[in-house]
Design a protein around this motif. Structure first.
Motif, PDB file in Angstrom:
ATOM      1  N   ILE A  54       0.826  -1.207   0.000  1.00  0.00           N
ATOM      2  CA  ILE A  54       0.000   0.000   0.000  1.00  0.00           C
ATOM      3  C   ILE A  54       0.864   1.262   0.000  1.00  0.00           C
ATOM      4  O   ILE A  54       0.621   2.185  -0.785  1.00  0.00           O
ATOM      5  CB  ILE A  54      -0.967  -0.010   1.198  1.00  0.00           C
ATOM      6  CG1 ILE A  54      -2.003  -1.119   1.011  1.00  0.00           C
ATOM      7  CG2 ILE A  54      -1.675   1.336   1.345  1.00  0.00           C
ATOM      8  CD1 ILE A  54      -2.932  -1.309   2.191  1.00  0.00           C
ATOM      9  N   GLU A  55       1.880   1.319   0.860  1.00  0.00           N
ATOM     10  CA  GLU A  55       2.672   2.538   0.999  1.00  0.00           C
ATOM     11  C   GLU A  55       3.694   2.717  -0.121  1.00  0.00           C
ATOM     12  O   GLU A  55       3.757   3.778  -0.736  1.00  0.00           O
ATOM     13  CB  GLU A  55       3.386   2.559   2.338  1.00  0.00           C
ATOM     14  CG  GLU A  55       2.461   2.790   3.516  1.00  0.00           C
ATOM     15  CD  GLU A  55       3.204   2.836   4.826  1.00  0.00           C
ATOM     16  OE1 GLU A  55       4.455   2.863   4.823  1.00  0.00           O
ATOM     17  OE2 GLU A  55       2.536   2.826   5.870  1.00  0.00           O
ATOM     18  N   GLU A  56       4.488   1.701  -0.372  1.00  0.00           N
ATOM     19  CA  GLU A  56       5.589   1.862  -1.321  1.00  0.00           C
ATOM     20  C   GLU A  56       5.158   1.630  -2.769  1.00  0.00           C
ATOM     21  O   GLU A  56       5.547   2.371  -3.661  1.00  0.00           O
ATOM     22  CB  GLU A  56       6.736   0.922  -0.951  1.00  0.00           C
ATOM     23  CG  GLU A  56       7.381   1.273   0.384  1.00  0.00           C
ATOM     24  CD  GLU A  56       8.448   0.280   0.796  1.00  0.00           C
ATOM     25  OE1 GLU A  56       8.860  -0.547  -0.048  1.00  0.00           O
ATOM     26  OE2 GLU A  56       8.868   0.330   1.964  1.00  0.00           O
ATOM     27  N   ASP A  57       4.347   0.594  -2.988  1.00  0.00           N
ATOM     28  CA  ASP A  57       3.954   0.258  -4.355  1.00  0.00           C
ATOM     29  C   ASP A  57       2.673   0.957  -4.791  1.00  0.00           C
ATOM     30  O   ASP A  57       2.242   0.795  -5.937  1.00  0.00           O
ATOM     31  CB  ASP A  57       3.789  -1.261  -4.498  1.00  0.00           C
ATOM     32  CG  ASP A  57       5.085  -2.010  -4.244  1.00  0.00           C
ATOM     33  OD1 ASP A  57       6.156  -1.386  -4.342  1.00  0.00           O
ATOM     34  OD2 ASP A  57       5.025  -3.212  -3.942  1.00  0.00           O
ATOM     35  N   GLN A  58       2.055   1.720  -3.894  1.00  0.00           N
ATOM     36  CA  GLN A  58       0.830   2.476  -4.197  1.00  0.00           C
ATOM     37  C   GLN A  58      -0.277   1.580  -4.763  1.00  0.00           C
ATOM     38  O   GLN A  58      -0.934   1.926  -5.741  1.00  0.00           O
ATOM     39  CB  GLN A  58       1.139   3.619  -5.173  1.00  0.00           C
ATOM     40  CG  GLN A  58       2.155   4.622  -4.678  1.00  0.00           C
ATOM     41  CD  GLN A  58       1.653   5.413  -3.490  1.00  0.00           C
ATOM     42  OE1 GLN A  58       0.536   5.877  -3.510  1.00  0.00           O
ATOM     43  NE2 GLN A  58       2.475   5.546  -2.466  1.00  0.00           N
ATOM     44  N   ASN A  59      -0.479   0.428  -4.147  1.00  0.00           N
ATOM     45  CA  ASN A  59      -1.488  -0.525  -4.598  1.00  0.00           C
ATOM     46  C   ASN A  59      -2.857  -0.088  -4.068  1.00  0.00           C
ATOM     47  O   ASN A  59      -3.270  -0.448  -2.971  1.00  0.00           O
ATOM     48  CB  ASN A  59      -1.137  -1.927  -4.109  1.00  0.00           C
ATOM     49  CG  ASN A  59      -1.975  -2.987  -4.752  1.00  0.00           C
ATOM     50  OD1 ASN A  59      -3.056  -2.721  -5.256  1.00  0.00           O
ATOM     51  ND2 ASN A  59      -1.480  -4.220  -4.714  1.00  0.00           N
ATOM     52  N   THR A  60      -3.579   0.694  -4.872  1.00  0.00           N
ATOM     53  CA  THR A  60      -4.869   1.245  -4.468  1.00  0.00           C
ATOM     54  C   THR A  60      -5.921   0.157  -4.305  1.00  0.00           C
ATOM     55  O   THR A  60      -6.753   0.221  -3.397  1.00  0.00           O
ATOM     56  CB  THR A  60      -5.349   2.283  -5.503  1.00  0.00           C
ATOM     57  OG1 THR A  60      -4.312   3.250  -5.701  1.00  0.00           O
ATOM     58  CG2 THR A  60      -6.595   2.986  -5.033  1.00  0.00           C
TER      59      THR A  60
END
Length: 73
Positions: free
Chosen positions: A44-50
């Motif tokens: 969620i934070e680093e890969d921005q997996n919405t």
């Protein structure tokens, strides 16, 4: 009219149910993070997996509703 003893009993009961609800929610969330084969925080934070963030948010809401219904019922 409420007596002070009735008000105190209601406040204590509320605090007990809040504590039980928070413990159950924390245990369920820890189980979810242990079961997944990847790091939820990293995704969620680093890969921005919405999409994962939406799924985890939905799980959190579902758990909250179930715990609230169990406490209320």
């Amino acid at each position: 009219m409420l007596d002070i003893s009735q008000l105190l009993k209601a406040a204590i009961a509320t605090l007990i149910f809040v504590a039980i609800g928070l413990v159950v929610f924390a245990v369920a969330f820890i189980i979810i993070t242990k079961v997944t084969p990847f790091s939820i925080r990293k995704e969620i934070e680093e890969d921005q997996n919405t999409a994962l963030a939406i799924v985890i948010g939905s799980v959190i809401l579902g758990l909250s509703w179930i715990i609230a219904a169990a406490i209320h019922g």
